[in-house]
Design a protein around this motif. Structure first.
Motif, PDB file in Angstrom:
ATOM      1  N   MET A   1     -35.623 -29.091  -3.547  1.00 20.61           N
ATOM      2  CA  MET A   1     -34.874 -30.314  -3.712  1.00 20.61           C
ATOM      3  C   MET A   1     -35.260 -31.008  -5.021  1.00 20.61           C
ATOM      4  N   LYS A   2     -36.532 -30.988  -5.346  1.00 23.70           N
ATOM      5  CA  LYS A   2     -36.958 -31.631  -6.595  1.00 23.70           C
ATOM      6  C   LYS A   2     -36.369 -30.907  -7.802  1.00 23.70           C
ATOM      7  N   PHE A   3     -36.249 -29.591  -7.701  1.00 21.02           N
ATOM      8  CA  PHE A   3     -35.694 -28.790  -8.789  1.00 21.02           C
ATOM      9  C   PHE A   3     -34.275 -29.233  -9.120  1.00 21.02           C
ATOM     10  N   LEU A   4     -33.529 -29.641  -8.092  1.00 20.81           N
ATOM     11  CA  LEU A   4     -32.132 -30.020  -8.284  1.00 20.81           C
ATOM     12  C   LEU A   4     -31.973 -31.361  -8.995  1.00 20.81           C
ATOM     13  N   ASN A   5     -33.019 -32.184  -8.948  1.00 19.35           N
ATOM     14  CA  ASN A   5     -32.956 -33.492  -9.606  1.00 19.35           C
ATOM     15  C   ASN A   5     -31.681 -34.237  -9.191  1.00 19.35           C
ATOM     16  N   LEU A   6     -31.533 -34.425  -7.900  1.00 17.75           N
ATOM     17  CA  LEU A   6     -30.329 -35.011  -7.332  1.00 17.75           C
ATOM     18  C   LEU A   6     -30.152 -36.464  -7.753  1.00 17.75           C
ATOM     19  N   PRO A   7     -28.930 -36.850  -8.088  1.00 25.58           N
ATOM     20  CA  PRO A   7     -28.671 -38.248  -8.435  1.00 25.58           C
ATOM     21  C   PRO A   7     -28.786 -39.144  -7.200  1.00 25.58           C
ATOM     22  N   ASP A   8     -28.966 -40.430  -7.420  1.00 26.65           N
ATOM     23  CA  ASP A   8     -29.101 -41.377  -6.312  1.00 26.65           C
ATOM     24  C   ASP A   8     -27.863 -41.420  -5.424  1.00 26.65           C
ATOM     25  N   SER A   9     -26.732 -41.015  -5.953  1.00 24.88           N
ATOM     26  CA  SER A   9     -25.491 -41.055  -5.182  1.00 24.88           C
ATOM     27  C   SER A   9     -25.434 -39.983  -4.086  1.00 24.88           C
ATOM     28  N   VAL A  10     -26.348 -39.005  -4.140  1.00 22.47           N
ATOM     29  CA  VAL A  10     -26.372 -37.943  -3.142  1.00 22.47           C
ATOM     30  C   VAL A  10     -27.005 -38.478  -1.859  1.00 22.47           C
ATOM     31  N   ASN A  11     -26.337 -38.208  -0.753  1.00 24.69           N
ATOM     32  CA  ASN A  11     -26.800 -38.651   0.553  1.00 24.69           C
ATOM     33  C   ASN A  11     -27.667 -37.562   1.179  1.00 24.69           C
ATOM     34  N   LEU A  12     -28.960 -37.827   1.321  1.00 24.12           N
ATOM     35  CA  LEU A  12     -29.860 -36.885   1.984  1.00 24.12           C
ATOM     36  C   LEU A  12     -29.888 -37.216   3.467  1.00 24.12           C
ATOM     37  N   ARG A  13     -29.895 -36.201   4.285  1.00 27.55           N
ATOM     38  CA  ARG A  13     -29.845 -36.413   5.726  1.00 27.55           C
ATOM     39  C   ARG A  13     -30.971 -35.666   6.403  1.00 27.55           C
ATOM     40  N   GLU A  14     -31.683 -36.368   7.255  1.00 29.97           N
ATOM     41  CA  GLU A  14     -32.775 -35.792   8.027  1.00 29.97           C
ATOM     42  C   GLU A  14     -32.178 -35.367   9.373  1.00 29.97           C
ATOM     43  N   ILE A  15     -31.929 -34.065   9.540  1.00 24.29           N
ATOM     44  CA  ILE A  15     -31.173 -33.582  10.694  1.00 24.29           C
ATOM     45  C   ILE A  15     -31.982 -33.544  11.996  1.00 24.29           C
ATOM     46  N   LYS A  16     -33.284 -33.730  11.908  1.00 21.96           N
ATOM     47  CA  LYS A  16     -34.076 -33.771  13.141  1.00 21.96           C
ATOM     48  C   LYS A  16     -33.717 -35.019  13.938  1.00 21.96           C
ATOM     49  N   SER A  17     -33.628 -36.154  13.266  1.00 29.02           N
ATOM     50  CA  SER A  17     -33.306 -37.403  13.962  1.00 29.02           C
ATOM     51  C   SER A  17     -31.806 -37.691  13.984  1.00 29.02           C
ATOM     52  N   ASP A  18     -31.042 -37.018  13.128  1.00 28.54           N
ATOM     53  CA  ASP A  18     -29.597 -37.211  13.044  1.00 28.54           C
ATOM     54  C   ASP A  18     -28.930 -35.833  13.016  1.00 28.54           C
ATOM     55  N   PRO A  19     -28.875 -35.180  14.183  1.00 29.67           N
ATOM     56  CA  PRO A  19     -28.376 -33.797  14.231  1.00 29.67           C
ATOM     57  C   PRO A  19     -26.938 -33.648  13.746  1.00 29.67           C
ATOM     58  N   VAL A  20     -26.639 -32.451  13.319  1.00 31.31           N
ATOM     59  CA  VAL A  20     -25.296 -32.100  12.870  1.00 31.31           C
ATOM     60  C   VAL A  20     -24.388 -32.042  14.098  1.00 31.31           C
ATOM     61  N   SER A  21     -23.243 -32.682  14.000  1.00 31.70           N
ATOM     62  CA  SER A  21     -22.278 -32.663  15.104  1.00 31.70           C
ATOM     63  C   SER A  21     -21.498 -31.353  15.088  1.00 31.70           C
ATOM     64  N   GLU A  22     -20.791 -31.098  16.170  1.00 31.27           N
ATOM     65  CA  GLU A  22     -19.973 -29.883  16.236  1.00 31.27           C
ATOM     66  C   GLU A  22     -18.893 -29.913  15.161  1.00 31.27           C
ATOM     67  N   LYS A  23     -18.292 -31.057  14.956  1.00 26.99           N
ATOM     68  CA  LYS A  23     -17.243 -31.188  13.934  1.00 26.99           C
ATOM     69  C   LYS A  23     -17.816 -30.927  12.538  1.00 26.99           C
ATOM     70  N   GLU A  24     -18.988 -31.474  12.252  1.00 23.94           N
ATOM     71  CA  GLU A  24     -19.628 -31.237  10.950  1.00 23.94           C
ATOM     72  C   GLU A  24     -19.981 -29.769  10.779  1.00 23.94           C
ATOM     73  N   LEU A  25     -20.484 -29.162  11.854  1.00 28.68           N
ATOM     74  CA  LEU A  25     -20.853 -27.748  11.796  1.00 28.68           C
ATOM     75  C   LEU A  25     -19.625 -26.884  11.525  1.00 28.68           C
TER      76      LEU A  25
END
Length: 103
Positions: A1-25
Protein backbone atom coordinates in the motif's frame (compact mmCIF):
# COMPACT_ATOMS: atom_id res chain seq x y z
CA UNK A 1 0.00 0.00 0.00
CA UNK A 2 2.83 2.40 0.78
CA UNK A 3 4.38 1.66 -2.61
CA UNK A 4 1.22 2.91 -4.31
CA UNK A 5 1.44 6.30 -2.60
CA UNK A 6 -2.35 6.59 -2.63
CA UNK A 7 -3.87 10.07 -2.72
CA UNK A 8 -6.04 11.22 0.19
CA UNK A 9 -9.11 10.89 -2.02
CA UNK A 10 -8.76 7.08 -1.98
CA UNK A 11 -11.12 5.39 0.45
CA UNK A 12 -9.37 2.65 2.44
CA UNK A 13 -11.65 0.08 3.99
CA UNK A 14 -10.94 -2.25 6.88
CA UNK A 15 -13.00 -5.31 5.89
CA UNK A 16 -12.69 -7.07 9.25
CA UNK A 17 -15.00 -4.56 10.92
CA UNK A 18 -16.85 -3.57 7.72
CA UNK A 19 -17.26 -6.77 5.69
CA UNK A 20 -17.88 -6.81 1.97
CA UNK A 21 -21.57 -7.19 1.16
CA UNK A 22 -22.90 -9.69 -1.36
CA UNK A 23 -23.70 -6.85 -3.76
CA UNK A 24 -20.17 -5.44 -3.46
CA UNK A 25 -18.68 -8.90 -3.93
CA UNK A 26 -20.73 -9.39 -7.09
CA UNK A 27 -19.38 -6.09 -8.47
CA UNK A 28 -15.81 -7.16 -7.65
CA UNK A 29 -16.46 -10.49 -9.38
CA UNK A 30 -17.68 -8.69 -12.50
CA UNK A 31 -14.42 -6.74 -12.62
CA UNK A 32 -12.20 -9.71 -11.72
CA UNK A 33 -13.91 -12.25 -13.95
CA UNK A 34 -14.45 -14.83 -11.21
CA UNK A 35 -14.80 -15.31 -7.47
CA UNK A 36 -11.75 -17.54 -7.56
CA UNK A 37 -9.63 -14.58 -8.75
CA UNK A 38 -10.61 -12.77 -5.53
CA UNK A 39 -9.94 -15.77 -3.31
CA UNK A 40 -6.82 -16.12 -1.18
CA UNK A 41 -5.46 -19.64 -1.07
CA UNK A 42 -2.99 -18.41 1.53
CA UNK A 43 -5.73 -17.81 4.09
CA UNK A 44 -5.27 -19.64 7.37
CA UNK A 45 -8.80 -21.07 7.16
CA UNK A 46 -8.11 -22.40 3.66
CA UNK A 47 -5.28 -24.46 5.09
CA UNK A 48 -7.06 -25.41 8.33
CA UNK A 49 -10.10 -26.69 6.43
CA UNK A 50 -7.88 -28.50 3.92
CA UNK A 51 -9.76 -26.82 1.09
CA UNK A 52 -6.90 -27.59 -1.30
CA UNK A 53 -8.27 -31.11 -1.43
CA UNK A 54 -11.80 -29.91 -2.27
CA UNK A 55 -12.94 -29.25 -5.83
CA UNK A 56 -14.27 -25.74 -5.18
CA UNK A 57 -16.71 -24.23 -7.66
CA UNK A 58 -17.55 -20.54 -8.19
CA UNK A 59 -20.51 -20.78 -5.79
CA UNK A 60 -18.19 -22.22 -3.13
CA UNK A 61 -15.69 -19.39 -3.57
CA UNK A 62 -18.51 -16.85 -3.29
CA UNK A 63 -19.88 -18.45 -0.12
CA UNK A 64 -16.44 -18.61 1.49
CA UNK A 65 -15.67 -14.99 0.56
CA UNK A 66 -18.91 -13.90 2.21
CA UNK A 67 -18.33 -16.16 5.22
CA UNK A 68 -14.97 -14.76 6.36
CA UNK A 69 -12.94 -11.73 5.37
CA UNK A 70 -9.63 -13.60 5.37
CA UNK A 71 -10.64 -15.46 2.21
CA UNK A 72 -10.46 -12.21 0.22
CA UNK A 73 -7.11 -11.71 -1.45
CA UNK A 74 -5.82 -8.29 -0.41
CA UNK A 75 -5.38 -5.56 -1.14
CA UNK A 76 -8.10 -4.98 -3.70
CA UNK A 77 -7.95 -1.68 -5.54
CA UNK A 78 -10.74 -0.60 -7.87
CA UNK A 79 -9.79 2.38 -9.98
CA UNK A 80 -11.70 3.63 -13.02
CA UNK A 81 -13.49 0.28 -13.43
CA UNK A 82 -10.21 -1.67 -13.35
CA UNK A 83 -9.41 -4.04 -10.51
CA UNK A 84 -6.01 -4.83 -9.01
CA UNK A 85 -5.96 -7.82 -6.69
CA UNK A 86 -3.16 -8.84 -4.34
CA UNK A 87 0.28 -7.52 -3.64
CA UNK A 88 2.45 -9.19 -6.24
CA UNK A 89 5.06 -6.95 -7.79
CA UNK A 90 3.34 -7.11 -11.17
CA UNK A 91 -0.03 -6.08 -9.68
CA UNK A 92 1.32 -3.25 -7.56
CA UNK A 93 3.34 -1.88 -10.47
CA UNK A 94 0.28 -1.95 -12.75
CA UNK A 95 -1.86 -0.25 -10.10
CA UNK A 96 0.82 2.36 -9.47
CA UNK A 97 1.10 3.12 -13.18
CA UNK A 98 -2.69 3.45 -13.51
CA UNK A 99 -2.82 5.82 -10.55
CA UNK A 100 0.02 7.97 -11.90
CA UNK A 101 -1.51 8.18 -15.36
CA UNK A 102 -5.00 8.90 -14.11
CA UNK A 103 -4.31 11.54 -11.49
Amino acid sequence: MKFLNLPDSVNLREIKSDPVSEKELEKLKELAGSYEALFSKRARLYKERNLKEVNLQEADYKDLLLEHYTFLKRPVLVYKDEIYIGNSKKTTEAASLALRQGL
